[in-house]
Design an enzyme around this catalytic site. Structure first.
Site, PDB file in Angstrom:
ATOM      1  N   LYS A 174       0.876  -1.082  -0.002  1.00  0.00           N
ATOM      2  CA  LYS A 174       0.035  -0.193  -0.064  1.00  0.00           C
ATOM      3  C   LYS A 174       0.868   1.361   0.026  1.00  0.00           C
ATOM      4  O   LYS A 174       0.535   2.257  -0.555  1.00  0.00           O
ATOM      5  CB  LYS A 174      -1.011  -0.069   1.217  1.00  0.00           C
ATOM      6  CG  LYS A 174      -1.870  -0.948   1.156  1.00  0.00           C
ATOM      7  CD  LYS A 174      -3.053  -1.439   2.491  1.00  0.00           C
ATOM      8  CE  LYS A 174      -3.456  -2.523   2.521  1.00  0.00           C
ATOM      9  NZ  LYS A 174      -4.320  -2.868   4.097  1.00  0.00           N
ATOM     10  N   GLN A 228      -3.754  -1.178  10.270  1.00  0.00           N
ATOM     11  CA  GLN A 228      -3.620  -2.825   9.642  1.00  0.00           C
ATOM     12  C   GLN A 228      -4.260  -3.753  10.540  1.00  0.00           C
ATOM     13  O   GLN A 228      -3.739  -3.904  11.836  1.00  0.00           O
ATOM     14  CB  GLN A 228      -2.282  -3.107   8.954  1.00  0.00           C
ATOM     15  CG  GLN A 228      -2.375  -4.257   8.423  1.00  0.00           C
ATOM     16  CD  GLN A 228      -3.091  -4.280   6.944  1.00  0.00           C
ATOM     17  OE1 GLN A 228      -3.284  -3.324   6.339  1.00  0.00           O
ATOM     18  NE2 GLN A 228      -3.409  -5.402   6.458  1.00  0.00           N
ATOM     19  N   ASP A 271     -10.498   3.133   5.511  1.00  0.00           N
ATOM     20  CA  ASP A 271     -10.754   1.931   5.630  1.00  0.00           C
ATOM     21  C   ASP A 271     -12.239   1.464   5.730  1.00  0.00           C
ATOM     22  O   ASP A 271     -12.870   0.409   5.584  1.00  0.00           O
ATOM     23  CB  ASP A 271     -10.232   1.266   6.756  1.00  0.00           C
ATOM     24  CG  ASP A 271      -9.468   0.371   6.679  1.00  0.00           C
ATOM     25  OD1 ASP A 271      -8.887  -0.100   5.577  1.00  0.00           O
ATOM     26  OD2 ASP A 271      -8.226  -0.105   7.486  1.00  0.00           O
TER      27      ASP A 271
HETATM   28  N1  GUN Z   1      -6.394  -6.672   6.908  1.00  0.00           N
HETATM   29  C1  GUN Z   1      -6.937  -7.179   5.956  1.00  0.00           C
HETATM   30  N2  GUN Z   1      -7.648  -6.539   5.260  1.00  0.00           N
HETATM   31  C2  GUN Z   1      -7.827  -5.404   5.574  1.00  0.00           C
HETATM   32  C3  GUN Z   1      -7.949  -3.899   5.285  1.00  0.00           C
HETATM   33  O1  GUN Z   1      -8.774  -3.699   4.259  1.00  0.00           O
HETATM   34  N3  GUN Z   1      -7.781  -2.858   5.983  1.00  0.00           N
HETATM   35  C4  GUN Z   1      -7.012  -3.008   7.231  1.00  0.00           C
HETATM   36  N4  GUN Z   1      -6.559  -1.887   7.718  1.00  0.00           N
HETATM   37  N5  GUN Z   1      -6.551  -4.084   7.397  1.00  0.00           N
HETATM   38  C5  GUN Z   1      -6.776  -5.260   6.702  1.00  0.00           C
END
Ligand code: GUN
Length: 297
Positions: free
Chosen positions: A55, A99, A122
């Site tokens: 990301k 995350q 998110d």
């Molecule tokens: N862990 C797995 N998918 C995601 C996501 O889309 N966002 C975040 N913050 N953590 C994740």
């Protein structure tokens, strides 16, 4: 019936979205705003390190200002909340991403509720989850299910009136996916069934699906005999399976037995290269939207 060209190219569609996002970033630059996205990672979950790294890299490619805070597994909930408080007030960041998964002992719902909803790219904050359920487009929808809707729409797949069956009821994919697809709206209007670990006869539900979305995290769970001829199959799973031949001793497989299911499907996402790139594309898009909202104020 073998179908050679039935792949849904997530990478190519994600690139289309990135091109649109880049245009918005250039427009914002002309009014003196540079979108910023800050990542917070806690502990040393190797998958989370990889995801955040990907990301971050995309932020740099698109010209989004970015920074990562990596906290040790021993970090307390209070420390994490105090960091979020600081980032909420930091005007250089329009988006904050913590995350998942978080270490045991940290209450994830408390953490996601602490992020300012306007910075919650998110879409995990209760306000954004609530807006999603109400069909209020002013909020942020979680990136993976929003990306799946984009994949379907941009592949010319009609959602309206279709039987959509979702495997998995998690807060990140299954639940928001159901909310998006059941919406009374042009890119939705499906009849939605959500299956989970307590569902009886999952195979029978799957066989009714015009659109089958597998997001329960069980390696190659969806077999050919569970898929209706001509269905659209979306594989969200990322599962580690042992593989002594592989350099790392494992490899990643989806929730769908891809080779067996592909010939029956009208369209199917590869995995990797299907849903994953879309999640990142939607995250970048949400970040730019957050920055636009601030630039308007
Ligand atoms: N862990 C797995 N998918 C995601 C996501 O889309 N966002 C975040 N913050 N953590 C994740």
């Amino acid at each position: 019936m073998a179908n050679k060209d039935n792949l849904i190219d997530g990478k190519a569609i994600a690139e289309q979205i990135h091109a649109e996002t880049r245009e918005e970033i250039e427009r914002l630059a002309r009014v003196g705003t540079r979108p910023g996205l800050v990542f917070v990672r806690v502990g040393d979950d190797p998958a989370s390190q990889v995801y955040v790294g990907m990301k971050e890299k995309m932020c740099r490619r698109l010209g989004i200002h970015t920074e990562t805070h990596a906290l040790p597994a021993s970090a307390s909930e209070a420390e994490l909340l105090s960091l979020i408080d600081r980032l909420n007030r930091d005007e250089t960041f329009h988006g904050i991403l913590v995350q998942a998964p978080l270490p045991k002992g940290i209450d994830a719902s408390k953490v996601y509720s602490a992020i300012r909803p306007e910075k919650d790219v998110d879409g995990f904050h209760p306000i954004n989850m609530g807006k999603l359920l109400l069909g209020d487009p002013s909020g942020f929808a979680p990136c993976t299910p929003a990306g799946i809707v984009e994949l379907l729409v941009r592949s010319g797949i009609e959602i309206r009136g279709k039987e959509a069956v979702i495997l998995g009821r998690g807060n990140i994919v299954g639940k928001p996916m159901a909310a998006l697809l059941m919406q009374k709206a042009p890119r939705a209007d499906a009849t939605v069934t959500v299956c989970h670990s307590r569902t009886r006869n999952i195979a029978a539900h799957c066989r009714r699906a015009d659109i089958l979305i597998a997001a329960m995290g069980v390696a190659r769970f969806v077999k050919a005999d569970m898929v209706k001829e001509g269905a659209v199959v979306v594989d969200v799973g990322v599962n580690r399976v042992d593989d002594p031949q592989a350099q790392r001793g494992y490899r990643l497989v989806g929730d769908v037995d891809f080779e067996a299911v592909r010939p029956k499907a009208a369209r199917i996402t590869p995995n990797p290269g299907g849903v994953g790139p879309m999640t990142i594309a939607m995250l970048m898009k949400n970040t730019v939207r957050a920055a636009q909202a601030l630039a308007r104020r």
